[in-house]
Design a protein around this motif. Sequence first.
Motif, PDB file in Angstrom:
ATOM      1  N   ASN A 165      -7.555 -23.169   7.417  1.00 19.60           N
ATOM      2  CA  ASN A 165      -6.700 -22.707   5.967  1.00 19.60           C
ATOM      3  C   ASN A 165      -7.002 -22.636   4.748  1.00 19.60           C
ATOM      4  O   ASN A 165      -6.246 -23.125   4.181  1.00 19.60           O
ATOM      5  N   GLU A 166      -8.539 -22.731   4.579  1.00 19.50           N
ATOM      6  CA  GLU A 166      -9.238 -22.827   2.986  1.00 19.50           C
ATOM      7  C   GLU A 166      -9.808 -22.019   3.185  1.00 19.50           C
ATOM      8  O   GLU A 166     -10.502 -21.294   4.130  1.00 19.50           O
ATOM      9  N   VAL A 167      -9.908 -21.219   1.381  1.00 18.97           N
ATOM     10  CA  VAL A 167     -10.898 -19.776   1.699  1.00 18.97           C
ATOM     11  C   VAL A 167     -11.834 -20.699   0.139  1.00 18.97           C
ATOM     12  O   VAL A 167     -11.040 -21.207  -0.798  1.00 18.97           O
ATOM     13  N   ASP A 168     -13.187 -20.547   0.566  1.00 18.41           N
ATOM     14  CA  ASP A 168     -14.339 -20.935  -0.579  1.00 18.41           C
ATOM     15  C   ASP A 168     -14.304 -20.119  -1.879  1.00 18.41           C
ATOM     16  O   ASP A 168     -14.823 -18.642  -1.001  1.00 18.41           O
ATOM     17  N   ARG A 222     -14.286 -23.250  -5.607  1.00 20.55           N
ATOM     18  CA  ARG A 222     -13.423 -23.818  -5.543  1.00 20.55           C
ATOM     19  C   ARG A 222     -12.835 -23.462  -3.818  1.00 20.55           C
ATOM     20  O   ARG A 222     -12.909 -22.213  -3.648  1.00 20.55           O
ATOM     21  N   LYS A 223     -12.230 -23.998  -3.230  1.00 19.45           N
ATOM     22  CA  LYS A 223     -11.519 -24.566  -1.977  1.00 19.45           C
ATOM     23  C   LYS A 223     -10.099 -24.427  -2.201  1.00 19.45           C
ATOM     24  O   LYS A 223      -9.490 -24.913  -2.981  1.00 19.45           O
ATOM     25  N   PHE A 224      -9.030 -22.749  -1.559  1.00 20.59           N
ATOM     26  CA  PHE A 224      -8.020 -22.607  -1.594  1.00 20.59           C
ATOM     27  C   PHE A 224      -7.331 -22.465  -0.914  1.00 20.59           C
ATOM     28  O   PHE A 224      -7.665 -21.882   0.373  1.00 20.59           O
ATOM     29  N   GLY A 225      -6.513 -24.047  -0.900  1.00 21.96           N
ATOM     30  CA  GLY A 225      -5.742 -23.575   0.826  1.00 21.96           C
ATOM     31  C   GLY A 225      -4.984 -22.108   0.678  1.00 21.96           C
ATOM     32  O   GLY A 225      -4.007 -21.730   0.128  1.00 21.96           O
ATOM     33  N   LEU A 226      -4.694 -21.625   1.945  1.00 25.32           N
ATOM     34  CA  LEU A 226      -4.262 -20.034   2.275  1.00 25.32           C
ATOM     35  C   LEU A 226      -2.792 -20.111   2.270  1.00 25.32           C
ATOM     36  O   LEU A 226      -2.125 -19.171   2.288  1.00 25.32           O
ATOM     37  N   ASP A 227      -1.872 -22.241   3.114  1.00 28.07           N
ATOM     38  CA  ASP A 227      -0.654 -21.722   2.982  1.00 28.07           C
ATOM     39  C   ASP A 227      -0.109 -22.748   2.232  1.00 28.07           C
ATOM     40  O   ASP A 227       1.072 -22.340   2.591  1.00 28.07           O
ATOM     41  N   THR A 228      -0.468 -22.656   0.859  1.00 25.93           N
ATOM     42  CA  THR A 228       0.579 -22.977  -0.059  1.00 25.93           C
ATOM     43  C   THR A 228       0.416 -22.174  -0.490  1.00 25.93           C
ATOM     44  O   THR A 228       0.119 -21.351  -1.119  1.00 25.93           O
TER      45      THR A 228
END
Length: 284
Positions: free
Chosen positions: A137-140, A229-235
Amino acid sequence: MNPQATGEPQPRDLHGSAASVATSAPRLIFPDGQEWPLTSESVAIGRRVGNHILVKNPLVSAEHAKIIQVDKDFLLLDLRSSNGTFVNGQRVIDLHLLCDGDQIEVGDQQFQFRGAPVPSRHAQSPPSTAAGSNQDNEVDLGVLLFKELLLNNQELTIGRSTDNDLVLDDPRVSSDHAKIIRVGTDYWLLDLRSSNGTFVNEQRVRDVYRLRDGDTIAIAATMLTFVRRKFGLDTEREPLHETPPSFVFADVSGRRWKHVRIVAAVLILIAIAFTAMFVRFVFR
């Protein structure tokens, strides 16, 4: 009309004695069965004498394309040719990460790229948005600082022209200066043959550069830092903003540099006025 290979190394015939040369090494296969081992950092292809591979065809630009080795990867760059460079029937937009078996077309000539290992994680597609573990659920993604600019599209164009994604209002910046291209999980900085160059960590970029976390990009007076940076895909949460430097010469539009010059001119005028008043007071 067969392409002519110039310089070293010379093309080699797969069916002759040269076929015993490490055939697993990255190389180009010519239509007549000869091969060109990719042992140098770059191989230039074009119509003008001086290219490594000379293709005498009016459809081919003087400096048409280039194959560049970066670490274990091989990139095919289209040098803004008039009629394009194609891989497997698809026109190359700026660059293509070569894979074993790719068929390259330049004018009416074809070359096959062979011997590369299976593409690493660099060439894989971005992570899927399907639900799963926290890591799934994270994307770099890459981010350009000092003004946080998320690099979540396939490319970001940089230049003085107003149709660029990142406009730098500086006469030292070319109209179409540079481009950042996302390929899988990698980001490639491509210099578009700018007049004054694109620099990374104070080194001028020759054609293309694979960006790494913490790299500093300099284009004229504008300094940009590339970070991952890592960003959550579900937020729905906005990405955290980095603290900008206390002073910069230009923001992404170049307006701050203009403001600095205006303030400096005002301060100089005030200083001149005070100096004149002081001189008049002393000599009264």
